[in-house]
Write a protein that holds these residues in place. Structure first.
Motif, PDB file in Angstrom:
ATOM      1  N   ASP A  86       1.069  -1.119  -0.242  1.00 44.21           N
ATOM      2  CA  ASP A  86      -0.042  -0.021  -0.139  1.00 44.21           C
ATOM      3  C   ASP A  86       0.840   1.114  -0.144  1.00 44.21           C
ATOM      4  O   ASP A  86       1.433   1.525   0.864  1.00 44.21           O
ATOM      5  CB  ASP A  86      -1.004  -0.034   1.265  1.00 44.21           C
ATOM      6  CG  ASP A  86      -2.037   1.115   1.252  1.00 44.21           C
ATOM      7  OD1 ASP A  86      -1.691   1.879   0.400  1.00 44.21           O
ATOM      8  OD2 ASP A  86      -2.568   1.104   2.228  1.00 44.21           O
ATOM      9  N   ASP A  88       0.617   4.367   0.546  1.00 44.22           N
ATOM     10  CA  ASP A  88      -0.017   5.383   1.391  1.00 44.22           C
ATOM     11  C   ASP A  88       0.901   5.636   2.647  1.00 44.22           C
ATOM     12  O   ASP A  88       0.888   5.277   3.753  1.00 44.22           O
ATOM     13  CB  ASP A  88      -1.486   4.899   2.067  1.00 44.22           C
ATOM     14  CG  ASP A  88      -2.287   6.197   2.697  1.00 44.22           C
ATOM     15  OD1 ASP A  88      -1.423   7.267   2.864  1.00 44.22           O
ATOM     16  OD2 ASP A  88      -3.373   6.113   3.118  1.00 44.22           O
ATOM     17  N   SER A  89       1.942   6.426   2.355  1.00 45.66           N
ATOM     18  CA  SER A  89       2.847   6.702   3.550  1.00 45.66           C
ATOM     19  C   SER A  89       2.287   7.433   4.667  1.00 45.66           C
ATOM     20  O   SER A  89       2.729   7.321   5.839  1.00 45.66           O
ATOM     21  CB  SER A  89       3.926   7.679   2.886  1.00 45.66           C
ATOM     22  OG  SER A  89       3.347   8.872   2.418  1.00 45.66           O
ATOM     23  N   ALA A  91      -0.604   6.552   6.000  1.00 44.53           N
ATOM     24  CA  ALA A  91      -1.347   5.497   6.773  1.00 44.53           C
ATOM     25  C   ALA A  91      -0.178   4.860   7.516  1.00 44.53           C
ATOM     26  O   ALA A  91      -0.390   4.397   8.829  1.00 44.53           O
ATOM     27  CB  ALA A  91      -2.151   4.817   6.038  1.00 44.53           C
TER      28      ALA A  91
END
Length: 147
Positions: A86, A88-89, A91
């Motif tokens: 994923d 999404d850094s 998150a």
């Protein structure tokens, strides 16, 4: 999650408070200094016990694991390689931060259990760094030799 247990000193009770300190009069330092020395050594034993605390917390999805020491310092951070699927850094950063904070909360609770005999009953949150207490004791007794 494996969290090692840290025992309180044998001459202290962890829940109901400390046992009375025996004051033994001495010819050259007096009973107050003897009491100070005993209490200071017991507090140093708690400090050593806190230095041995290790608390580990795993994120809900098991992709992040953090181990911290007794002061909440990060000892080890483990990331499952699947976490990078994923992109999404934000998150990821939130998950790592939350996991480290939860591990630090566990370590703090272990520290409170270890120091419970020296704290007023019912304390659920406290600054467990005893150096200010030792400094105050030193001032009150006119010194005291740090070991």
């Amino acid at each position: 999650m494996i969290v090692p247990s840290v025992e309180a000193p044998a001459n202290r009770t962890a829940v109901t408070g400390h046992q009375p300190i025996q004051v033994l009069p001495t010819s050259d330092t007096g009973p107050m200094f003897t009491e100070y020395e005993q209490l200071a050594e017991e507090i140093r034993a708690v400090q050593r016990g806190m230095a041995e605390i290790r608390a580990t917390f795993d994120s809900d999805d098991g992709l992040v694991s953090a181990t911290v020491g007794g002061a909440g310092e990060l000892i080890e951070l483990w990331l499952d390689p699947r976490i990078f699927r994923d992109p999404d850094s934000v998150a990821l950063a939130r998950k790592v931060t939350d996991t480290v904070h939860r591990a630090a909360e566990l370590a703090h609770r272990q520290g409170l259990e270890l120091a419970a005999g020296y704290l007023p009953a019912g304390i659920e949150a406290a600054d467990l760094r005893f150096d200010p207490l030792l400094t105050a004791l030193d001032r009150q007794t006119g010194g005291g030799v740090r070991r």
